[in-house]
Design an enzyme around this catalytic site. Structure first.
Site, PDB file in Angstrom:
ATOM      1  N   HIS A 156     -78.891 -17.018 -35.603  1.00 40.14           N
ATOM      2  CA  HIS A 156     -78.385 -17.419 -36.917  1.00 40.14           C
ATOM      3  C   HIS A 156     -78.697 -18.899 -37.124  1.00 40.14           C
ATOM      4  CE1 HIS A 156     -75.925 -18.087 -40.344  1.00 40.14           C
ATOM      5  NE2 HIS A 156     -75.049 -18.826 -39.691  1.00 40.14           N
ATOM      6  N   ASN A 164     -78.444 -22.754 -44.229  1.00 43.73           N
ATOM      7  CA  ASN A 164     -77.665 -21.596 -43.780  1.00 43.73           C
ATOM      8  C   ASN A 164     -77.495 -20.623 -44.953  1.00 43.73           C
ATOM      9  OD1 ASN A 164     -75.797 -19.763 -42.872  1.00 43.73           O
ATOM     10  ND2 ASN A 164     -74.343 -21.290 -42.095  1.00 43.73           N
ATOM     11  N   CYS A 182     -71.374 -15.122 -41.321  1.00 42.53           N
ATOM     12  CA  CYS A 182     -72.696 -15.416 -40.737  1.00 42.53           C
ATOM     13  C   CYS A 182     -73.120 -14.382 -39.698  1.00 42.53           C
ATOM     14  CB  CYS A 182     -72.712 -16.814 -40.144  1.00 42.53           C
ATOM     15  SG  CYS A 182     -72.467 -18.073 -41.408  1.00 42.53           S
TER      16      CYS A 182
HETATM   17  N1  COA Z   1     -73.545 -37.047 -44.877  1.00 38.34           N
HETATM   18  C1  COA Z   1     -73.078 -38.112 -44.216  1.00 38.34           C
HETATM   19  N2  COA Z   1     -71.960 -38.103 -43.476  1.00 38.34           N
HETATM   20  C2  COA Z   1     -71.301 -36.927 -43.384  1.00 38.34           C
HETATM   21  C3  COA Z   1     -71.734 -35.763 -44.049  1.00 38.34           C
HETATM   22  C4  COA Z   1     -72.894 -35.853 -44.819  1.00 38.34           C
HETATM   23  N3  COA Z   1     -73.395 -34.803 -45.499  1.00 38.34           N
HETATM   24  N4  COA Z   1     -70.888 -34.773 -43.771  1.00 38.34           N
HETATM   25  C5  COA Z   1     -69.950 -35.291 -42.966  1.00 38.34           C
HETATM   26  N5  COA Z   1     -70.193 -36.594 -42.730  1.00 38.34           N
HETATM   27  C6  COA Z   1     -69.431 -37.533 -41.939  1.00 38.34           C
HETATM   28  C7  COA Z   1     -68.023 -37.052 -41.702  1.00 38.34           C
HETATM   29  O1  COA Z   1     -67.221 -37.411 -42.819  1.00 38.34           O
HETATM   30  C8  COA Z   1     -67.638 -37.825 -40.457  1.00 38.34           C
HETATM   31  O2  COA Z   1     -67.241 -39.115 -40.824  1.00 38.34           O
HETATM   32  P1  COA Z   1     -65.955 -39.779 -40.143  1.00 38.34           P
HETATM   33  O3  COA Z   1     -66.254 -39.819 -38.688  1.00 38.34           O
HETATM   34  O4  COA Z   1     -65.915 -41.095 -40.816  1.00 38.34           O
HETATM   35  O5  COA Z   1     -64.828 -38.863 -40.496  1.00 38.34           O
HETATM   36  C9  COA Z   1     -68.965 -37.940 -39.710  1.00 38.34           C
HETATM   37  O6  COA Z   1     -70.006 -37.650 -40.643  1.00 38.34           O
HETATM   38  C10 COA Z   1     -69.110 -37.018 -38.537  1.00 38.34           C
HETATM   39  O7  COA Z   1     -68.662 -35.743 -38.929  1.00 38.34           O
HETATM   40  P2  COA Z   1     -68.697 -34.556 -37.925  1.00 38.34           P
HETATM   41  O8  COA Z   1     -68.002 -33.390 -38.523  1.00 38.34           O
HETATM   42  O9  COA Z   1     -68.288 -35.006 -36.568  1.00 38.34           O
HETATM   43  O10 COA Z   1     -70.253 -34.272 -37.853  1.00 38.34           O
HETATM   44  P3  COA Z   1     -70.930 -33.241 -36.954  1.00 38.34           P
HETATM   45  O11 COA Z   1     -71.883 -33.894 -36.076  1.00 38.34           O
HETATM   46  O12 COA Z   1     -69.955 -32.292 -36.341  1.00 38.34           O
HETATM   47  O13 COA Z   1     -71.773 -32.381 -38.013  1.00 38.34           O
HETATM   48  C11 COA Z   1     -71.621 -30.292 -39.174  1.00 38.34           C
HETATM   49  C12 COA Z   1     -71.131 -31.735 -39.069  1.00 38.34           C
HETATM   50  C13 COA Z   1     -70.935 -29.584 -40.312  1.00 38.34           C
HETATM   51  C14 COA Z   1     -73.117 -30.329 -39.416  1.00 38.34           C
HETATM   52  C15 COA Z   1     -71.336 -29.575 -37.845  1.00 38.34           C
HETATM   53  O14 COA Z   1     -70.006 -29.804 -37.500  1.00 38.34           O
HETATM   54  C16 COA Z   1     -71.576 -28.096 -37.858  1.00 38.34           C
HETATM   55  O15 COA Z   1     -72.703 -27.654 -37.944  1.00 38.34           O
HETATM   56  N6  COA Z   1     -70.508 -27.296 -37.703  1.00 38.34           N
HETATM   57  C17 COA Z   1     -70.598 -25.858 -37.474  1.00 38.34           C
HETATM   58  C18 COA Z   1     -71.245 -25.115 -38.579  1.00 38.34           C
HETATM   59  C19 COA Z   1     -71.280 -23.647 -38.237  1.00 38.34           C
HETATM   60  O16 COA Z   1     -71.854 -23.221 -37.262  1.00 38.34           O
HETATM   61  N7  COA Z   1     -70.596 -22.841 -38.998  1.00 38.34           N
HETATM   62  C20 COA Z   1     -70.487 -21.463 -38.650  1.00 38.34           C
HETATM   63  C21 COA Z   1     -71.340 -20.655 -39.479  1.00 38.34           C
HETATM   64  S1  COA Z   1     -71.087 -20.965 -41.184  1.00 38.34           S
END
Ligand code: COA
Length: 332
Positions: free
Chosen positions: A256, A286, A115
């Site tokens: 980004h 993304n 990224c």
């Molecule tokens: N729909 C519904 N629930 C979902 C889901 C979806 N698409 N994806 C994950 N969940 C669930 C998870 O399973 C988790 O459930 P659990 O608590 O029962 O295990 C819950 O939602 C919370 O997950 P969590 O990972 O804490 O969510 P989050 O608020 O951190 O959001 C992302 C997830 C991926 C959006 C976030 O972590 C993120 O943006 N991460 C960084 C991405 C990034 O910058 N990458 C670098 C560049 S690629």
């Protein structure tokens, strides 16, 4: 030796495939909801490249750049392609784009920084311009993320989209314009929480790697989120301080587009209100190496980014890789 030239952005181009995958579509293929996706990421829809590879999208973005900037393809000296979804391991996608876009006199290569790929390629391209030996360099970010996304994994499939975008760099003698400064970082420890495990020399493709779905993106979202929020904000503030700027001086933060919450936190740390942050994550998700030039192209073409505007570009991604750049916009 004192620098004689800066690299100015003198052209932009983009390509986003027509096919849209909206949040409602994902409700039909995995256990998710529009409300969850929009509130946790800011994404409404993303694009899917149905026919063609990263080089096809990259070539379309480059052709758009050449046409709109009135540049002869044979005048391009160098093309640097940022991608983590190359058409093949080799030849480099830059070779394929150069061929498809008619860059007959250019050499080029690929650069892999996930990224942060566009920022790493921009800094690299600028150094060629600053050397005085190169007059026209294209930096293109292209990623067909759909080719490495597991559409049964709700943690990752909702995040990514396909697109390409490019900028043209040319020398300017105005050292207060163009790319002024960049600060870039890598930390290979981050490879544990964001990677594609198989298909390389560590774990070549086998029946087992395919059965175990190791050719898809793996991300521990929570772990990445924590580091990304801090990393992107820290480096964006560092680039302000290194250049004696405050948030008030910045016309646009161009971040980004991985997660709206990461973008908001970065803008807040920099003291930049949301009206001065480029955001198109809702439309594209993304797109990895393409997000920042896509924002530059759209906001410039909408008349929002103007000549003389001070921009801070910032990214965080797989590697880990992260960084920020200070760019003064040169296009009328
Ligand atoms: N729909 C519904 N629930 C979902 C889901 C979806 N698409 N994806 C994950 N969940 C669930 C998870 O399973 C988790 O459930 P659990 O608590 O029962 O295990 C819950 O939602 C919370 O997950 P969590 O990972 O804490 O969510 P989050 O608020 O951190 O959001 C992302 C997830 C991926 C959006 C976030 O972590 C993120 O943006 N991460 C960084 C991405 C990034 O910058 N990458 C670098 C560049 S690629």
């Amino acid at each position: 030796m004192a620098k004689k030239f800066n690299a100015a952005v003198t052209g932009v181009g983009m390509f986003a495939p027509e096919k849209i995958l909206d949040n409602e579509y994902f409700e039909t293929i995995v256990d998710t909801s529009h409300e969850w996706i929009i509130s946790r990421t800011g994404i409404k829809e993303r694009r899917l490249m149905e026919n063609g590879a990263s080089s096809d999208m990259g070539a379309k973005a480059v052709k758009d750049l050449l046409k709109t900037s009135g540049t002869n393809p044979e005048d391009i000296d160098l093309i640097i392609c940022a991608t983590v979804t190359p058409d093949m391991f080799f030849p480099a996608t830059a070779c394929l784009i150069a061929h498809k876009a008619g860059l007959k006199n250019a050499w080029g290569y690929d650069l892999s920084a996930a990224c942060s790929g566009f920022l790493f390629a921009l800094e690299t391209g600028a150094k060629f311009i600053e050397s005085g030996s190169y007059k026209k360099v294209i930096v293109v970010g292209t990623d067909k993320m759909s080719s490495i996304v597991d559409y049964t994994d709700r943690n990752t499939c909702i995040l990514f989209g396909d697109a390409a975008s490019a900028v043209l760099l040319e020398p300017t003698e105005d050292l207060n314009s163009g790319l002024i400064d960049s600060k870039l970082y890598v930390d290979g420890k981050g490879s544990e929480v964001l990677n594609m495990k198989a298909g390389g020399s560590a774990l070549p493709a086998s029946h087992e790697t395919i059965d175990k779905k190791l050719h898809y993106i793996y991300q521990d979202g929570k772990a990445v989120f924590k580091v990304a929020v801090k990393g992107m904000a820290d480096v964006a503030v560092e680039i302000l301080e290194r250049n004696n700027l405050t948030g008030d001086d910045v016309a646009w933060l161009v971040p980004h587009q991985a997660n709206l919450r990461i973008i908001d936190a970065t803008a807040q740390r920099m003291g930049i209100p949301s009206e001065r942050v480029t955001i198109n994550i809702q439309k594209y998700g993304n797109t990895t190496a393409a997000t920042i030039p896509l924002c530059l192209t759209e906001y410039y073409r909408d008349g929002k980014i103007k000549k003389g505007d001070k921009l801070v570009l910032a990214a965080f991604g797989g590697g880990f890789t992260w960084g920020a750049s200070y760019l003064v916009w040169s296009l009328d």
